[in-house]
Design a protein around this motif. Structure first.
Motif, mmCIF file in Angstrom:
data_model
loop_
_atom_site.group_PDB
_atom_site.id
_atom_site.type_symbol
_atom_site.label_atom_id
_atom_site.label_comp_id
_atom_site.label_asym_id
_atom_site.label_seq_id
_atom_site.Cartn_x
_atom_site.Cartn_y
_atom_site.Cartn_z
ATOM 1 N N LEU A 188 -0.700 4.383 8.681
ATOM 2 C CA LEU A 188 -0.390 5.076 7.434
ATOM 3 C C LEU A 188 -0.168 4.081 6.301
ATOM 4 O O LEU A 188 -0.616 4.284 5.163
ATOM 5 C CB LEU A 188 0.861 5.950 7.630
ATOM 6 C CG LEU A 188 1.298 6.788 6.432
ATOM 7 C CD1 LEU A 188 0.181 7.727 5.999
ATOM 8 C CD2 LEU A 188 2.569 7.573 6.752
ATOM 9 N N SER A 189 0.508 2.972 6.629
ATOM 10 C CA SER A 189 0.759 1.940 5.616
ATOM 11 C C SER A 189 -0.554 1.354 5.101
ATOM 12 O O SER A 189 -0.741 1.174 3.883
ATOM 13 C CB SER A 189 1.644 0.835 6.220
ATOM 14 O OG SER A 189 1.798 -0.227 5.299
ATOM 15 N N ASP A 190 -1.496 1.092 6.014
ATOM 16 C CA ASP A 190 -2.793 0.525 5.602
ATOM 17 C C ASP A 190 -3.588 1.508 4.746
ATOM 18 O O ASP A 190 -4.217 1.124 3.743
ATOM 19 C CB ASP A 190 -3.602 0.140 6.848
ATOM 20 C CG ASP A 190 -2.932 -0.991 7.632
ATOM 21 O OD1 ASP A 190 -2.130 -1.732 7.024
ATOM 22 O OD2 ASP A 190 -3.213 -1.117 8.842
ATOM 23 N N ALA A 191 -3.534 2.775 5.146
ATOM 24 C CA ALA A 191 -4.279 3.793 4.379
ATOM 25 C C ALA A 191 -3.705 3.938 2.972
ATOM 26 O O ALA A 191 -4.445 4.045 1.983
ATOM 27 C CB ALA A 191 -4.229 5.128 5.119
ATOM 28 N N LEU A 192 -2.383 3.923 2.879
ATOM 29 C CA LEU A 192 -1.751 4.064 1.558
ATOM 30 C C LEU A 192 -2.009 2.836 0.682
ATOM 31 O O LEU A 192 -2.085 2.958 -0.544
ATOM 32 C CB LEU A 192 -0.243 4.289 1.746
ATOM 33 C CG LEU A 192 0.139 5.661 2.315
ATOM 34 C CD1 LEU A 192 1.621 5.691 2.686
ATOM 35 C CD2 LEU A 192 -0.162 6.770 1.311
ATOM 36 N N LYS A 193 -2.138 1.661 1.311
ATOM 37 C CA LYS A 193 -2.444 0.458 0.525
ATOM 38 C C LYS A 193 -3.810 0.585 -0.148
ATOM 39 O O LYS A 193 -3.991 0.187 -1.307
ATOM 40 C CB LYS A 193 -2.419 -0.780 1.423
ATOM 41 C CG LYS A 193 -2.644 -2.082 0.647
ATOM 42 C CD LYS A 193 -2.582 -3.288 1.535
ATOM 43 C CE LYS A 193 -2.664 -4.578 0.697
ATOM 44 N NZ LYS A 193 -3.822 -4.597 -0.209
ATOM 45 N N ASP A 194 -4.776 1.166 0.580
ATOM 46 C CA ASP A 194 -6.109 1.365 -0.007
ATOM 47 C C ASP A 194 -6.028 2.281 -1.228
ATOM 48 O O ASP A 194 -6.690 2.048 -2.240
ATOM 49 C CB ASP A 194 -7.049 1.962 1.047
ATOM 50 C CG ASP A 194 -7.307 0.979 2.187
ATOM 51 O OD1 ASP A 194 -7.160 -0.239 1.959
ATOM 52 O OD2 ASP A 194 -7.646 1.435 3.306
ATOM 53 N N VAL A 195 -5.195 3.332 -1.118
ATOM 54 C CA VAL A 195 -5.044 4.254 -2.260
ATOM 55 C C VAL A 195 -4.321 3.558 -3.409
ATOM 56 O O VAL A 195 -4.686 3.719 -4.585
ATOM 57 C CB VAL A 195 -4.277 5.519 -1.827
ATOM 58 C CG1 VAL A 195 -4.101 6.462 -3.010
ATOM 59 C CG2 VAL A 195 -5.011 6.234 -0.692
#
Length: 426
Positions: A188-195
């Motif tokens: 989730l942390s990695d996905a939110l970083k992309d956003v």
């Protein structure tokens, strides 16, 4: 058992003394969520207009959480004490005791023992304050100031006695303490970083905030937030809390109805000390990795100011702690640029608030606020970056300004700070 009507928040006092409250329009249940969305919208807009990208970055939010929690815990300690009618100026000293407790017990027995040691040392300070004010009737301010002075000297003595000769330890610091567990939700942390990296208005800012909440989040931050919710529930939704608040509003009326006034005051000050001690432990174990001399830096006083800003309520306390912690963080991270961007927001909000006051017929206060807004706006356009010395002062300046402008709507517990003797109800 019945309790005095004062505790319900509708009236306070006995005899001719009556305090009216709750005249304002009732806010909807979801007002906190709306307020959070509004703040994020303002910051996102400010980021786009000024180009200060650090205003809502995940790194800023993580650092802000670490700055907010000790202020909030200290303020929560003050809330417990003052809701029972005991002013606790000694929060700073109890925090200092907590930093040493975390350093000593954390080094010798591990992280969880450090947390327990911080709470116990804070409660020790609370015990001294409770004995002095509740049992012996010492003036609350004098007792609190004495605790701050005694705690500072006692901790320096204890540090020299216990840390000198240990690896990494000395007269002004302890050896490294064991780490408190953290929580990270990797995917989730990695996905939110992309956003967050997309820089899309509002969406990227929300993603940054959510990423901060799922990346290396200290378990003590979670515990602190749970304590805030638990405080609200206990004080405003249980009979124990109702009696405790009645003690702070009208102890004579409460005692006449069978409430053990002295017992409730004593318990509230002990809890207050424990929370302040935990705030000090947080500084030693999360904000840092060991005890250091002068580590609290006056945060006990800022916590007290946050509690007053919050009108002696948990939700307001959270807002005040967030304001002071966030501005402190901005002062430390790219302070000149970020604090300069905040000047624009302060100017616009002050002008809007001043106009609103003028429309309500409050000419003097409205004119003063409009003048302050105009000065801040002129300062924003006159300089490109706030000097570093001033940016480090930001949380303290904000404290003074907010308390000055918010003082008109504040209502402290009616019997706060009054010395009460058992049997005064007659």
């Amino acid at each position: 058992m019945s309790v005095p009507a004062t505790a319900s928040g509708t009236t306070a006092g006995t005899g001719t003394e009556t305090v009216k409250a709750g005249r304002g329009r009732k806010l909807p249940r979801y007002w906190v969520l709306l307020a959070v969305v509004g703040v994020v919208l303002v910051l996102s807009l400010l980021r786009v207009i000024t180009g200060a990208e650090d205003l809502t970055s995940s790194g800023t939010i993580i650092a802000a959480l670490i700055a907010i929690v000790p202020i909030m815990l200290a303020g929560l300690g003050g809330l417990w004490s003052e809701r029972a009618g005991v002013v606790n100026i000694g929060l700073e000293g109890m925090m200092i005791l907590g930093t040493w407790g975390a350093g000593y017990f954390g080094y010798h027995h591990g992280a969880y023992a450090g947390v327990a040691g911080a709470i116990l040392m804070g409660m020790l300070g609370g015990l001294v304050h409770a004995v002095a004010t509740v049992i012996f009737g010492v003036d609350h301010i004098i007792s609190g100031v004495a605790i701050n002075i005694i705690a500072l000297g006692a901790v320096q003595y204890l540090a020299a006695l216990t840390f000198i000769g240990l690896p990494g330890g000395g007269q002004t610091q302890s050896p490294k303490i064991g780490d408190v567990p953290t929580v990270t939700i990797g995917p989730l942390s990695d996905a939110l970083k992309d956003v967050e990296d997309t820089d899309i208005f509002f969406v990227a800012d929300v993603a940054a905030i959510l990423r901060a909440l799922c990346t290396n989040l200290s378990s003590l931050v979670i515990v602190a937030m749970l304590l805030l919710v638990a405080t609200w529930y206990i004080l405003w939704r249980t009979s124990f809390g109702l009696r405790l608040r009645s003690v702070g509003e009208s102890p004579a009326a409460a005692e006449s109805l069978g409430v053990k006034v002295m017992r409730y005051k004593f318990a509230a000050v002990l809890i207050s000390g424990g929370l302040a001690g935990l705030a000090g432990g947080f500084l030693a174990m999360v904000a840092s990795s060991n005890y250091r001399d002068g580590q609290t830096g006056g945060r006990g006083y800022i916590g007290l100011a946050a509690m007053i800003f919050g009108n002696w309520r948990p939700s307001g306390l959270l807002a005040g702690s967030g304001l002071f912690g966030y501005t402190e963080t901005l002062g430390l991270r790219q302070g000149g640029t970020s604090v300069h961007a905040l000047l624009l927001a302060v100017a616009v909000l002050a002008l809007a608030g001043g106009v609103w006051q003028l429309r309500r017929g409050q000419a003097v206060s409205g004119a003063v606020i409009v003048g302050v807004g105009a000065l801040v706006g002129a300062l924003y356009f006159a300089i490109d970056e706030v000097p570093r010395d001033f940016s480090s002062m930001t949380p303290y300046v904000i404290t003074l300004l907010v308390l000055a402008f918010a003082s008109q709507r504040l209502r402290m517990p009616a019997a706060d700070g009054q010395v009460y003797r058992k049997g005064s109800a007659g």
